[in-house]
Design a protein around this motif. Structure first.
Motif, PDB file in Angstrom:
ATOM      1  N   SER A   1       0.855  -1.177   0.000  1.00 62.57           N
ATOM      2  CA  SER A   1       0.000   0.000   0.000  1.00 62.57           C
ATOM      3  C   SER A   1       0.893   1.229   0.000  1.00 62.57           C
ATOM      4  CB  SER A   1      -0.903   0.019   1.238  1.00 62.57           C
ATOM      5  OG  SER A   1      -1.773  -1.092   1.240  1.00 62.57           O
ATOM      6  N   THR A   2       0.318   2.371  -0.380  1.00 58.21           N
ATOM      7  CA  THR A   2       1.113   3.594  -0.401  1.00 58.21           C
ATOM      8  C   THR A   2       0.295   4.772   0.093  1.00 58.21           C
ATOM      9  OG1 THR A   2       2.523   5.016  -1.767  1.00 58.21           O
ATOM     10  CG2 THR A   2       0.522   4.161  -2.795  1.00 58.21           C
ATOM     11  N   LEU A   3       0.966   5.712   0.724  1.00 61.22           N
ATOM     12  CA  LEU A   3       0.364   6.984   1.077  1.00 61.22           C
ATOM     13  C   LEU A   3       0.436   7.899  -0.135  1.00 61.22           C
ATOM     14  CD1 LEU A   3       2.122   7.278   4.565  1.00 61.22           C
ATOM     15  CD2 LEU A   3      -0.172   6.408   4.086  1.00 61.22           C
ATOM     16  N   ASN A   4      -0.162   9.075  -0.065  1.00 58.77           N
ATOM     17  CA  ASN A   4      -0.150   9.949  -1.235  1.00 58.77           C
ATOM     18  C   ASN A   4       1.208  10.640  -1.381  1.00 58.77           C
ATOM     19  OD1 ASN A   4      -0.045  12.208   0.462  1.00 58.77           O
ATOM     20  ND2 ASN A   4      -2.232  12.631   0.311  1.00 58.77           N
ATOM     21  N   ASP A   5       1.333  11.513  -2.374  1.00 57.42           N
ATOM     22  CA  ASP A   5       2.622  12.141  -2.684  1.00 57.42           C
ATOM     23  C   ASP A   5       3.172  12.950  -1.515  1.00 57.42           C
ATOM     24  OD1 ASP A   5       2.542  11.040  -5.180  1.00 57.42           O
ATOM     25  OD2 ASP A   5       1.790  12.848  -6.180  1.00 57.42           O
ATOM     26  N   LYS A   6       2.295  13.409  -0.641  1.00 59.62           N
ATOM     27  CA  LYS A   6       2.720  14.178   0.528  1.00 59.62           C
ATOM     28  C   LYS A   6       2.917  13.284   1.757  1.00 59.62           C
ATOM     29  CE  LYS A   6       0.368  18.411  -0.988  1.00 59.62           C
ATOM     30  NZ  LYS A   6      -0.645  19.441  -0.621  1.00 59.62           N
ATOM     31  N   GLY A   7       2.767  11.982   1.557  1.00 56.58           N
ATOM     32  CA  GLY A   7       2.915  11.070   2.684  1.00 56.58           C
ATOM     33  C   GLY A   7       1.737  11.082   3.627  1.00 56.58           C
TER      34      GLY A   7
ATOM     35  N   SER B   1       9.109   0.089   5.038  1.00 58.74           N
ATOM     36  CA  SER B   1       8.970   0.616   6.393  1.00 58.74           C
ATOM     37  C   SER B   1       8.956  -0.471   7.462  1.00 58.74           C
ATOM     38  CB  SER B   1       7.716   1.496   6.501  1.00 58.74           C
ATOM     39  OG  SER B   1       7.746   2.526   5.532  1.00 58.74           O
ATOM     40  N   VAL B   2       9.725  -1.533   7.235  1.00 58.70           N
ATOM     41  CA  VAL B   2       9.874  -2.597   8.231  1.00 58.70           C
ATOM     42  C   VAL B   2      11.158  -2.357   9.021  1.00 58.70           C
ATOM     43  CG1 VAL B   2       8.546  -4.330   6.988  1.00 58.70           C
ATOM     44  CG2 VAL B   2      10.970  -4.037   6.455  1.00 58.70           C
ATOM     45  N   GLU B   3      11.221  -2.922  10.230  1.00 58.38           N
ATOM     46  CA  GLU B   3      12.355  -2.625  11.100  1.00 58.38           C
ATOM     47  C   GLU B   3      12.578  -3.755  12.089  1.00 58.38           C
ATOM     48  OE1 GLU B   3      13.233   0.564  14.675  1.00 58.38           O
ATOM     49  OE2 GLU B   3      12.302   1.314  12.847  1.00 58.38           O
ATOM     50  N   TRP B   4      13.841  -3.964  12.472  1.00 57.74           N
ATOM     51  CA  TRP B   4      14.173  -4.873  13.565  1.00 57.74           C
ATOM     52  C   TRP B   4      15.173  -4.191  14.481  1.00 57.74           C
ATOM     53  CZ3 TRP B   4      19.281  -5.823  14.274  1.00 57.74           C
ATOM     54  CH2 TRP B   4      20.135  -5.743  13.163  1.00 57.74           C
TER      55      TRP B   4
ATOM     56  N   VAL C   1      -3.518   3.556   0.077  1.00 62.69           N
ATOM     57  CA  VAL C   1      -4.270   2.951  -1.019  1.00 62.69           C
ATOM     58  C   VAL C   1      -3.465   1.794  -1.597  1.00 62.69           C
ATOM     59  CG1 VAL C   1      -5.487   5.073  -1.585  1.00 62.69           C
ATOM     60  CG2 VAL C   1      -3.316   4.579  -2.711  1.00 62.69           C
ATOM     61  N   ASP C   2      -4.142   0.930  -2.312  1.00 67.46           N
ATOM     62  CA  ASP C   2      -3.508  -0.254  -2.883  1.00 67.46           C
ATOM     63  C   ASP C   2      -2.382   0.126  -3.848  1.00 67.46           C
ATOM     64  OD1 ASP C   2      -3.501  -3.227  -3.580  1.00 67.46           O
ATOM     65  OD2 ASP C   2      -3.846  -2.320  -5.547  1.00 67.46           O
ATOM     66  N   PHE C   3      -1.254  -0.592  -3.735  1.00 70.82           N
ATOM     67  CA  PHE C   3      -0.128  -0.384  -4.641  1.00 70.82           C
ATOM     68  C   PHE C   3       0.436  -1.748  -5.021  1.00 70.82           C
ATOM     69  CE2 PHE C   3       4.131   2.084  -5.230  1.00 70.82           C
ATOM     70  CZ  PHE C   3       3.882   2.201  -6.581  1.00 70.82           C
TER      71      PHE C   3
ATOM     72  N   LEU D   1       4.543   2.216   1.689  1.00 72.62           N
ATOM     73  CA  LEU D   1       5.450   3.130   1.008  1.00 72.62           C
ATOM     74  C   LEU D   1       4.893   4.549   1.156  1.00 72.62           C
ATOM     75  CD1 LEU D   1       5.964   0.989  -2.212  1.00 72.62           C
ATOM     76  CD2 LEU D   1       7.574   1.235  -0.320  1.00 72.62           C
ATOM     77  N   PRO D   2       5.705   5.617   1.048  1.00 72.37           N
ATOM     78  CA  PRO D   2       7.108   5.619   0.675  1.00 72.37           C
ATOM     79  C   PRO D   2       8.009   5.022   1.742  1.00 72.37           C
ATOM     80  CG  PRO D   2       6.408   7.818   1.300  1.00 72.37           C
ATOM     81  CD  PRO D   2       5.168   6.984   1.254  1.00 72.37           C
ATOM     82  N   PRO D   3       9.235   4.616   1.340  1.00 70.31           N
ATOM     83  CA  PRO D   3      10.126   3.914   2.256  1.00 70.31           C
ATOM     84  C   PRO D   3      10.419   4.699   3.535  1.00 70.31           C
ATOM     85  CG  PRO D   3      10.961   3.795   0.014  1.00 70.31           C
ATOM     86  CD  PRO D   3       9.825   4.775  -0.002  1.00 70.31           C
ATOM     87  N   MET D   4      10.369   3.993   4.652  1.00 67.20           N
ATOM     88  CA  MET D   4      10.703   4.539   5.962  1.00 67.20           C
ATOM     89  C   MET D   4      10.050   5.898   6.203  1.00 67.20           C
ATOM     90  SD  MET D   4      12.105   1.915   6.864  1.00 67.20           S
ATOM     91  CE  MET D   4      12.347   2.438   8.543  1.00 67.20           C
ATOM     92  N   HIS D   5       8.745   5.931   5.966  1.00 67.44           N
ATOM     93  CA  HIS D   5       7.976   7.152   6.163  1.00 67.44           C
ATOM     94  C   HIS D   5       8.054   7.589   7.624  1.00 67.44           C
ATOM     95  CE1 HIS D   5       4.312   9.609   6.733  1.00 67.44           C
ATOM     96  NE2 HIS D   5       4.643  10.052   5.543  1.00 67.44           N
TER      97      HIS D   5
END
Length: 338
Positions: free
Chosen positions: A166-172, A293-296, A177-179, A313-317
């Motif tokens: 999934s992704t957030l919009n251009d402004k994060g 945006s996953v983390e350990w 929404v589905d991606f 997404l976007p990565p590491m928002h």
């Protein structure tokens, strides 16, 4: 979050006596560094300086080899464009990662494709794909071979279990929404040691906790010491700190939400935060992340490791990083209060 597993695989090969951390590996992967070091452009032509410095696995796993991801560096983006190439594109590690170095090996820090090249070195010396090697030496011993694959869509018992993006919009901004059209592998046919693994949450936590408790099925005690040992000298740590704050993008994507005042270094496992973070984790905690945006993290002082998965997404928002930090603080507080 493939890099930690690739580091374990490299150290297994070192234990087997088929690799050394400090020998030049350019003969095994001639595409690496073949363009020399990029220093700028003149009249639209890249200025490239040849180099003859050995590149070792230690450099590749500590991001000191001069490799940098092209999407991070404006010069590399310009170099790609001058050749009519898309960033990090093509089916093989060689296609994606055979780009100019950004400094002479061993003289700086830059986040790049070192682990992708290290995975290719494993393939050369073992004559197996990185996935085959990991299945034999990591996944099967831990009982997670049905939960991990570089190409899950080709696995009959996995393809219907793959989570979509999934992704957030251009402004994060939400809502997400589905991606599902997003291709994390960017068209690759190779196993990417730097970021290509698909794995279930349970499967990754099984692996992470095994590494955290130094499971003997994977590595010897001395290899675990090497995995967790800080690899940068004082100059290297300063280069890391400077690099993490070259831009807001660098800070957001690489600093993992830790303040600049916290001293940091790098181990083969990942980022080491040398100073404790009040209410969050103890000194010497190691942590790293992945594109969706996953983390350990592993906090030896508190005696806890944890993994947080999502597909955003976007990565590491920033919003997701803040959520991960809250997760860490809740765990830390719960441990302190018990």
């Amino acid at each position: 979050m493939t890099k930690l597993m690739t580091a374990v695989a490299v150290l297994q090969c070192v234990e087997d006596g088929i690799l050394s951390l400090d020998q030049d590996v350019r003969d095994k992967i001639p595409g690496m560094g073949k363009h020399g070091v990029i220093t700028g452009f003149e009249n639209g032509v890249a200025k490239l300086t040849p180099h003859s410095v050995p590149i070792t696995l230690r450099m590749l796993l500590s991001h000191t080899s001069g490799q940098e991801y092209d999407w991070v560096n404006p010069l590399l983006l310009q170099w790609r464009a001058s050749r009519g190439e898309a960033i990090f594109s093509g089916p093989t590690v060689d296609d994606k990662c055979s780009i100019p170095l950004v400094f002479n090996p061993g003289t700086g820090f830059a986040y790049g494709a070192g682990y992708d090249w290290a995975g290719k070195v494993i393939e050369v010396v073992t004559r197996k794909t990185l996935g085959e090697f990991m299945r034999e030496r990591i996944w099967a011993p831990l009982g997670i071979e049905k939960d991990a694959s570089f190409f899950p869509h080709a696995e009959e018992d996995m393809r219907d279990r793959v989570a979509e993006f999934s992704t957030l919009n251009d402004k994060g901004e939400p809502p997400a929404v589905d991606f599902s059209s997003y291709d994390m592998m960017n068209g690759t046919a190779d196993c990417l040691g730097g970021g290509g693994l698909h794995i279930s949450t349970n499967g990754y936590y099984t692996f992470l906790s095994a590494v955290f408790r130094r499971e003997s099925k994977l590595l010897s005690p001395s290899s675990y010491d090497e995995l967790f040992r800080p690899q940068l000298d004082e100059r290297g740590e300063q280069a890391l700190d400077d690099y993490f704050h070259l831009s807001q993008t660098h800070s957001d994507f690489l600093a993992m939400g830790t303040p600049r005042s916290a001293r940091k270094t790098w181990s083969f496992a990942g980022l080491v935060v040398k100073d404790s973070q009040e209410g969050r984790f103890g000194a010497g905690t190691i942590l790293w992340s992945g594109v969706p945006s996953v983390e350990w993290y592993m906090d030896r002082e508190a005696g806890v490791c944890a993994v947080a998965m999502c597909q955003i997404l976007p990565p590491m928002h920033t919003g997701i990083l803040n959520l991960h930090e809250r997760f860490q603080r809740i765990i830390f507080t719960s441990l302190r209060d018990t």
